[in-house]
Design an enzyme around this catalytic site. Structure first.
Site, PDB file in Angstrom:
ATOM      1  CE  LYS A   1      -3.890   1.684   2.883  1.00 39.22           C
ATOM      2  NZ  LYS A   1      -4.718   1.316   4.066  1.00 39.22           N
TER       3      LYS A   1
ATOM      4  CB  SER B   1      -7.987   3.084   3.480  1.00 41.12           C
ATOM      5  OG  SER B   1      -7.073   2.429   4.370  1.00 41.12           O
TER       6      SER B   1
ATOM      7  CB  SER C   1      -8.233   0.022   6.135  1.00 43.53           C
ATOM      8  OG  SER C   1      -9.005   1.180   6.313  1.00 43.53           O
TER       9      SER C   1
END
Lengths: 458, 80
Positions: A74, A149, A173
Site C-alpha cells: 500500500k 482504505s 481497512s
C-alpha cells in the site's frame, strides 16, 4: 497461482523470478487502466531485483518462500527512493530516504517489490475513490468500489496482478477490501507487526497485514513480517512461530462463537445466508458452535470513532491550513476530530480499557468468533448511502460496522471469502481470535476456504 | 456498563470552533454538525457510566497487564 505455489515452482526451477515478474508487469499493464489498483509501478527496479533473486536461488541461497515473488505494498509504507503518497496531495512528491520495517523485512525475505497500491486518501475512508489519484475499481464489477482504505491492495490481489499486497487496517481497512474483492485479508494482533515507517492515521488503532489469494499465503507473509521491532514502541516481544496452516487442518473440537446479538441484526440477506452456511461447514468438520451474547459492540464502535477522530486530527492538524489539498470526506472527518475536547479522547481510552477487560472473558467460552465482515457487498462508486434491511445507512458506517470494534481491542482477525451475493459479488466471513492467536484463526480459515480464492471474470 | 443512549447534545459546534480559533467555514460546520451530534448522543452516556477508577489505555497493548503479569510469572516458574 498462489504465492506458495509460485514459490514451489521457483524451487523446482519450473519458472524463474524474472518470468514471474514479467508476467505480473504484463498483467498490471493490461488491467491497471480499468482498475487503477496500482499507484506506482516499479518495473525496472523489480526486473533488477528478480534477476538478483534468480542468481541467488541458482547459487542455493534461498531466503524463504517469498524469495523471488513479485509483491506490492500500500502506498503508505515508506519505500526508500520511491514516492510514498499516502493517497494524499500533501505527499504527492514525498520520496522517503528509508524503508518501513515491513518493506525492509519483505525485501530481506527476498520479495520482489513490483509497486505501490492505491488507497483511500490518507487511509481515512473505505471507498478508495481517491479525489487526487482517481477511483480504484473492484475487479468483480468495475462500477463498484473495492472497499478501503487498502482498496488498491484488494483489487491488485483479486485481479491477479500480484499474489500478495500489504495493507493497513485502522477500522477495517484490510478486511473490508478483502471482503469486497473476494480475497483473504489478515489484520494481526496489535503489536505483532511493526508500524514503523508506515504513515500513521491513528497510532493506537493502526495495524499492518497482508491481502492474499490463499490463507496459507497470509500465514507465509506473516512469518516474514511478524516480530519485535525496537523502532515501534508498541511492538510485541512475544515469540511468533509458524503461521502457515496445514493444507487440510483439523478444527475438530474447536469452539466457534456464534454471536446472538449485534452481528446478525442488520444484514443483506445474501450475506446472512452465506455466513450462516460457514457455521454449518465448520460444524460438519467437527467444530462446536457456541451461541453467545457478545459485549456491546456498538459502544466499542463509538469509542473507536472518538479515538480515531482525535488521533487523526491531531496528526494532520498542521496541514489543515491548506484545506484545498484534502478531499471533502476526509476534510469533514478531520474537522470533526478537531472539535472533540481532550477529555473525550482520554475518556474514550478509559472506556477502551474497560471494554478490553469485558471482552477478554469471551475467550474462556470460545476459541474464536465468526461474524460477517461487512453487512453488505461492494456498493457502487459514488453511492453515499446503502439500504440494509429496511434502513438507509451511510456507506462508511455500514462497511465498518462489523469490523471497527476489533481495532481498539487489538485482536487478530481474518476475512475470507464465503460465497457470493445474487449479483455474483464476493461476501466476507470474519474470524476473530484472542490476542496473538493468528495461527489459530488461520487454521480455522484454511479449513473453510478453497486452496485459492475465485478469480473474477477479467 | 450502563448504555442508556439518551440524546443530550446541546453543543453549538460553530461557537466551539470560533472560541477555539479554528478557521472552519460555517458551511463545513453545517455539514458535520449532524454527525457530531449523533456521536455525542452515543458517547456521552458511556462516559457517564464509566467507573471513576478506570485508567486510560495510554500505551495500548493487546494483552491486558494482568494477563501479561500472569504469563511472565508462569514463564519464570517454567524456567525454574
Amino acid at each position: 497461482m498462489t504465492l506458495l505455489e509460485a514459490a514451489a515452482a521457483l524451487r523446482r526451477r519450473e519458472i524463474s523470478s524474472a518470468e514471474l515478474t514479467a508476467a505480473a508487469l504484463q498483467r498490471i499493464e493490461r488491467l491497471n487502466p480499468s482498475t487503477n489498483a496500482m499507484q506506482t509501478v516499479m518495473a525496472e527496479a523489480a526486473r533488477e531485483c528478480a534477476k538478483q533473486a534468480d542468481q541467488e536461488l541458482a547459487r542455493g541461497e534461498g531466503r524463504g518462500p517469498l524469495h523471488g515473488i513479485p509483491i506490492a505494498v500500500k502506498d503508505l509504507f515508506r519505500t526508500q527512493g520511491v514516492r510514498t503518497t499516502g493517497g494524499s496531495k500533501l505527499f504527492e512528491d514525498y520520496v522517503p530516504d528509508h524503508d518501513s520495517t515491513v518493506v525492509e523485512w519483505l525485501r530481506a525475505g527476498g520479495a520482489v517489490l513490483i509497486g505501490k497500491t492505491g488507497m483511500h486518501e490518507l487511509a481515512y475512508g473505505i471507498t478508495s475513490s481517491n479525489p487526487h489519484f482517481g477511483a480504484i475499481r473492484n475487479p468483480w464489477d468495475r462500477d463498484r468500489i473495492p472497499g478501503g482504505s487498502s482498496g488498491g491492495s484488494g483489487a491488485a490481489v483479486a485481479a491477479g496482478m500480484v499474489a500478495m499486497a500489504m495493507g493497513s487496517d485502522t477500522g477495517g481497512s484490510i478486511r473490508i477490501p478483502a471482503a469486497f474483492c473476494g480475497v483473504v485479508g489478515l489484520k494481526p494482533t496489535y503489536g505483532r507487526v511493526s508500524r514503523y515507517g508506515a504513515m500513521p492515521l491513528a497510532f493506537t488503532l493502526d495495524h499492518m497485514g497482508p491481502l492474499t489469494r490463499s490463507v496459507r499465503d497470509a500465514g507465509a507473509v506473516l512469518n516474514v513480517i511478524a516480530g519485535y521491532d525496537p523502532r515501534d514502541e508498541t511492538s510485541s516481544r512475544r515469540p511468533g512461530g509458524n503461521y502457515v496452516p496445514d493444507i487440510e487442518p483439523s478444527i475438530r473440537g474447536l469452539r466457534i462463537g456464534l454471536p446472538e446479538n449485534f452481528y446478525f441484526e442488520r444484514l443483506d440477506p445474501d450475506v446472512d445466508a452465506a455466513v450462516r452456511a460457514a457455521f454449518h461447514t465448520a460444524e460438519s468438520r467437527g467444530a462446536e458452535i457456541v451461541p453467545l451474547r457478545v459485549p456491546d459492540i456498538a459502544a466499542i464502535n463509538t469509542v473507536a470513532r472518538v479515538i480515531l477522530l482525535a488521533e487523526a486530527s491531531a496528526l494532520l492538524e498542521p496541514h489543515l491550513e491548506h484545506r484545498d489539498l484534502f478531499g471533502g470526506d476526509v476534510l469533514a472527518l478531520l474537522d470533526q476530530g478537531r472539535l472533540l475536547p481532550a477529555t473525550d479522547y482520554i475518556n474514550a481510552q478509559r472506556l477502551r480499557r474497560a471494554m478490553q477487560y469485558e471482552c477478554a472473558g469471551l475467550w474462556a467460552r470460545v476459541d474464536c468468533l465468526f461474524t460477517p465482515t461487512t453487512p453488505i457487498t461492494a456498493p457502487r462508486i459514488g453511492e453515499t448511502t446503502v439500504t440494509v434491511g429496511s434502513e438507509n445507512e451511510d456507506v462508511r458506517l455500514a462497511a465498518t460496522r462489523l469490523v471497527r470494534a476489533i481495532n481498539p481491542l487489538g485482536l487478530p482477525a481474518v476475512s475470507i471469502p464465503c460465497g457470493a451475493d445474487r449479483r455474483g459479488l464476493p461476501i466476507g466471513l470474519q474470524i476473530v481470535g484472542p490476542p496473538f492467536a493468528e495461527a489459530l484463526i488461520l487454521r480455522v480459515a484454511q479449513a473453510l476456504v478453497p486452496a485459492e480464492v475465485p478469480v473474477p471474470p477479467l | 456498563m450502563n448504555n442508556d443512549r439518551t440524546n443530550t447534545c446541546n453543543k453549538d459546534w460553530k461557537k466551539i470552533a470560533r472560541a477555539s480559533g479554528m478557521a472552519i467555514p460555517d458551511s463545513a460546520l453545517d455539514r458535520i454538525a449532524q454527525s457530531l451530534d449523533a456521536l455525542e448522543a452515543d458517547f456521552r452516556p458511556l462516559v457517564r457510566a464509566l467507573p471513576p477508577d478506570t485508567e486510560p489505555a495510554i500505551a495500548f497493548h493487546a494483552v491486558l497487564p494482568a494477563a501479561a503479569h500472569q504469563e511472565a510469572h508462569q514463564e519464570a516458574e517454567d524456567a525454574e
